[in-house]
Design an enzyme around this catalytic site. Structure first.
Site, PDB file in Angstrom:
ATOM      1  N   ASP A  84      36.287  37.028  36.033  1.00 27.71           N
ATOM      2  CA  ASP A  84      37.593  36.774  35.443  1.00 27.71           C
ATOM      3  C   ASP A  84      37.605  35.421  34.742  1.00 27.71           C
ATOM      4  O   ASP A  84      37.405  34.379  35.370  1.00 27.71           O
ATOM      5  CB  ASP A  84      38.658  36.789  36.549  1.00 27.71           C
ATOM      6  CG  ASP A  84      40.060  36.587  35.989  1.00 27.71           C
ATOM      7  OD1 ASP A  84      40.733  37.596  35.726  1.00 27.71           O
ATOM      8  OD2 ASP A  84      40.475  35.418  35.828  1.00 27.71           O
ATOM      9  N   TYR A 133      39.926  28.703  29.466  1.00 27.42           N
ATOM     10  CA  TYR A 133      39.099  28.184  30.559  1.00 27.42           C
ATOM     11  C   TYR A 133      37.994  27.321  29.953  1.00 27.42           C
ATOM     12  O   TYR A 133      36.877  27.779  29.699  1.00 27.42           O
ATOM     13  CB  TYR A 133      38.508  29.315  31.388  1.00 27.42           C
ATOM     14  CG  TYR A 133      39.490  29.989  32.329  1.00 27.42           C
ATOM     15  CD1 TYR A 133      40.842  29.663  32.326  1.00 27.42           C
ATOM     16  CD2 TYR A 133      39.068  30.970  33.219  1.00 27.42           C
ATOM     17  CE1 TYR A 133      41.734  30.284  33.181  1.00 27.42           C
ATOM     18  CE2 TYR A 133      39.950  31.590  34.089  1.00 27.42           C
ATOM     19  CZ  TYR A 133      41.286  31.248  34.059  1.00 27.42           C
ATOM     20  OH  TYR A 133      42.165  31.874  34.914  1.00 27.42           O
ATOM     21  N   TYR A 136      45.174  36.166  42.569  1.00 28.86           N
ATOM     22  CA  TYR A 136      44.478  34.889  42.626  1.00 28.86           C
ATOM     23  C   TYR A 136      45.052  34.035  43.751  1.00 28.86           C
ATOM     24  O   TYR A 136      46.103  34.331  44.306  1.00 28.86           O
ATOM     25  CB  TYR A 136      44.515  34.166  41.273  1.00 28.86           C
ATOM     26  CG  TYR A 136      45.866  33.727  40.763  1.00 28.86           C
ATOM     27  CD1 TYR A 136      46.415  32.507  41.145  1.00 28.86           C
ATOM     28  CD2 TYR A 136      46.573  34.497  39.850  1.00 28.86           C
ATOM     29  CE1 TYR A 136      47.642  32.080  40.653  1.00 28.86           C
ATOM     30  CE2 TYR A 136      47.807  34.080  39.347  1.00 28.86           C
ATOM     31  CZ  TYR A 136      48.334  32.870  39.751  1.00 28.86           C
ATOM     32  OH  TYR A 136      49.553  32.453  39.266  1.00 28.86           O
TER      33      TYR A 136
END
Length: 332
Positions: free
Chosen positions: A69, A74, A220
């Site tokens: 993921d 990111y 998460y």
């Protein structure tokens, strides 16, 4: 999509032979533990290096994890997606990649939400290039843009799906109303919220909706930033710069209640011959409606330990003990 039930408990780590779970109504099959690839971006985690991040991704794959993921944001320059391409490009047909669009970094390195269709499409195409792939298996709207109705953002996901650039669509960090609105325009395969033993809000709204609509719930923070792994003793003091200061679960009476819960979890884990982290992760992936839990990692040993949660299942008795401990925490 619901977690299966089993009365057996596996006590010793061994070769992971993961059960694969179906993502929504697709033919995509994922492991119950996924690697969250935010830490390897190196923005909020100290000591991250490119070689160690590559090794961590490889360790996750070697441990049996097939679900990775990531997101457009990111890394300031897409480091997380680039790392996945370099480490796992040679096994692309054996892994499932989830990425997200709708958040980017400004010039002064502040996160900006942008859910306009043209932005979503552009970011997806950039992510495809970074990942070195023709298609993203699961593509999320990272967070609804308050300036753009979520159904307008959903139009971009439908277009990407029809063009074959994504295999399925997801939504993260959304309300029940936003889930329904998105789903009416572009059928969802997955929803990604926070969820753990001390943050269970989705059980009252989003999780039942996901079960009713056959949408996978990919959660998460199952260990809540190390809290539920038992990493921080009751007397621990976080440094001023630590981001955990932002969360109520690390403060005041909440902190004490959570430490009381951990005392009980440690005793249960000892009886089951498990680490606290493995106990908590197994509880999470055995919850009805939870398809997979994201475990962030930036060192090989971290993800290897978390992967062991895919081996064995907690007994009915252990689950009852955990539920009683959580109930006492909630009432204290």
């Amino acid at each position: 999509m619901s977690a299966p039930t089993d009365s057996s408990v596996s006590s010793q780590p061994g070769p992971v032979l993961p059960e694969l779970r179906t993502l929504g109504t697709t033919d995509i099959r994922v492991t119950a533990i996924a690697m969250g690839c935010w830490p390897i971006a190196g923005i909020t985690t100290q000591g991250v290096t490119w070689p160690r991040s590559l090794a961590t991704l490889q360790a996750a794959f070697d441990a049996g994890i097939n679900f990775f993921d990531t997101a457009y944001c990111y890394g300031y320059e897409g480091e997380s997606e680039r790392l996945i391409a370099e480490a796992l490009g040679h096994v692309r047909d054996k892994i499932v990649i989830a990425s997200k669009g709708g958040i980017h970094w400004s010039a002064d390195r502040v996160q900006v939400k942008d859910g306009r269709p043209e932005t979503i499409i552009r970011q997806c195409e950039e992510s495809l290039q970074r990942l070195g792939t023709d298609v993203i298996d699961l593509y999320y709207l990272h967070s609804p843009d308050p300036q753009v109705p979520v159904e307008i953002s959903a139009e971009a996901f439908l277009r990407l799906f029809e063009q074959g650039k994504i295999r399925s669509a997801g939504l993260s960090n959304a309300t029940l109303e936003q889930l329904s609105a998105f789903h009416r325009v572009c059928p969802l395969s997955a929803y990604q919220p926070r969820y753990n033993m001390v943050q269970r809000e989705i059980e009252q709204s989003q999780l039942p909706w996901c079960r009713e609509n056959e949408v996978s719930c990919i959660v998460y923070w199952p260990l809540m930033k190390g809290l539920l792994a038992g990493h921080y003793p009751r007397e621990h003091v976080f440094p001023p710069a630590d981001s955990r200061h932002k969360y109520a679960v690390f403060q005041g009476q909440e902190w004490q209640r959570n430490q009381d819960l951990l005392d009980e979890l440690k005793a249960i884990a000892t009886r089951c011959d498990l680490s606290v982290a493995r106990l908590v992760l197994q509880w999470t992936i055995q919850r009805q409606g939870i398809t997979s839990a994201l475990c962030g990692a930036h060192r090989p040993e971290q993800i290897q330990e978390n992967a062991f949660a895919m081996v064995g299942k907690l007994s009915h008795e252990a689950l009852l003990e955990i539920e009683s401990a959580i109930a006492r925490r909630d009432l204290s």
